[in-house]
Design a protein around this motif. Sequence first.
Motif, short mmCIF file in Angstrom:
data_model
loop_
_atom_site.label_atom_id
_atom_site.label_comp_id
_atom_site.label_asym_id
_atom_site.label_seq_id
_atom_site.Cartn_x
_atom_site.Cartn_y
_atom_site.Cartn_z
N ALA A 25 58.14 37.98 171.10
CA ALA A 25 59.54 38.38 171.27
C ALA A 25 60.17 38.62 169.90
CB ALA A 25 60.31 37.31 172.03
N VAL A 26 60.60 39.85 169.67
CA VAL A 26 61.26 40.22 168.44
C VAL A 26 62.76 40.27 168.70
CG1 VAL A 26 61.50 41.98 166.64
CG2 VAL A 26 59.25 41.57 167.72
N ASP A 27 63.49 39.36 168.08
CA ASP A 27 64.94 39.33 168.22
C ASP A 27 65.54 40.02 167.00
OD1 ASP A 27 67.69 38.66 168.31
OD2 ASP A 27 67.26 36.85 169.46
N VAL A 28 65.90 41.29 167.17
CA VAL A 28 66.43 42.08 166.06
C VAL A 28 67.78 41.53 165.62
CG1 VAL A 28 67.17 44.39 165.34
CG2 VAL A 28 65.21 44.12 166.88
N ALA A 29 68.61 41.17 166.58
CA ALA A 29 69.95 40.69 166.26
C ALA A 29 69.91 39.39 165.46
CB ALA A 29 70.77 40.50 167.54
N ALA A 30 69.07 38.44 165.90
CA ALA A 30 68.99 37.13 165.25
C ALA A 30 67.97 37.11 164.11
CB ALA A 30 68.63 36.06 166.27
N GLU A 31 67.18 38.19 163.99
CA GLU A 31 66.16 38.30 162.95
C GLU A 31 65.14 37.15 163.03
OE1 GLU A 31 67.54 40.12 159.08
OE2 GLU A 31 69.48 39.45 159.82
N HIS A 46 72.29 46.99 161.49
CA HIS A 46 73.59 47.47 161.98
C HIS A 46 73.39 48.61 162.98
CE1 HIS A 46 77.87 48.56 161.87
NE2 HIS A 46 77.44 49.81 161.84
N ALA A 47 72.51 49.56 162.62
CA ALA A 47 72.32 50.73 163.48
C ALA A 47 71.71 50.35 164.82
CB ALA A 47 71.44 51.75 162.76
N LEU A 48 70.71 49.48 164.81
CA LEU A 48 70.03 49.11 166.05
C LEU A 48 70.93 48.26 166.95
CD1 LEU A 48 66.51 48.26 164.60
CD2 LEU A 48 67.07 50.20 166.08
#
Length: 220
Positions: A162-168, A187-189
């Motif tokens: 699981a890749v959490d882009v928001a939480a990095e 920001h863009a994603l």
Amino acid sequence: MSSDAADGETETTATDPVEHVSGTGIAVRGDDIDTDQILPARFLKVLTFEGLGEFAFFDQRFEEVETDHGTEEVETDHPFNDPEHRRASVLVVNSNFGCGSSREHAPQALQRWGIDAVVGESFAEIFAGNCLALGVPTVTMDGEAIEALQSFVEANPDADVAVDVAAETVAYDGRRVEADVDDTQHHALVNGQWDTTAQLAAVPERIAETANSLPYLDAS
């Protein structure tokens, strides 16, 4: 969806936010894997990107062998040939992935093969930008963390990553590892602003207004 811009205008969100990506993983090991390895140049002659997925890593996945019936292409043991990983959507790589040419066909081929996110030690800047234009996050972790994740997905082809882009963060096997997403990409994603073409198409009135204000364009 929309959010208030800093100057008080409304900033249009033309594409869906990409905050989380999850799925099974696939590891492709090696530093400095360039775009010609990801998609050989002879496959760039296509008029559209349709069908490029089958050619991802083609020259690493197949080798020519002389037989009694002539030359035949034989599958290698490349991970993209492994049926256990055929439904993988999270690609795990090493350093300077996507270096070489600026061809956008390389991330197009990966996405059309089924990749929705790439986790690695580092990425070539243009490659990461081309991935962003497709809504495909390129997330970085340190070498030790990448090695552990690669070993895990190789041994557990059915396990979710699981890749959490928001939480990095990247989560797998009951653990959650700190990761990094470039600030501009983040920001863009997260705000659904990664597709610049869709952003322009969403505001035709503003485009027309700008065009009409340019003295070198014929408004008629």
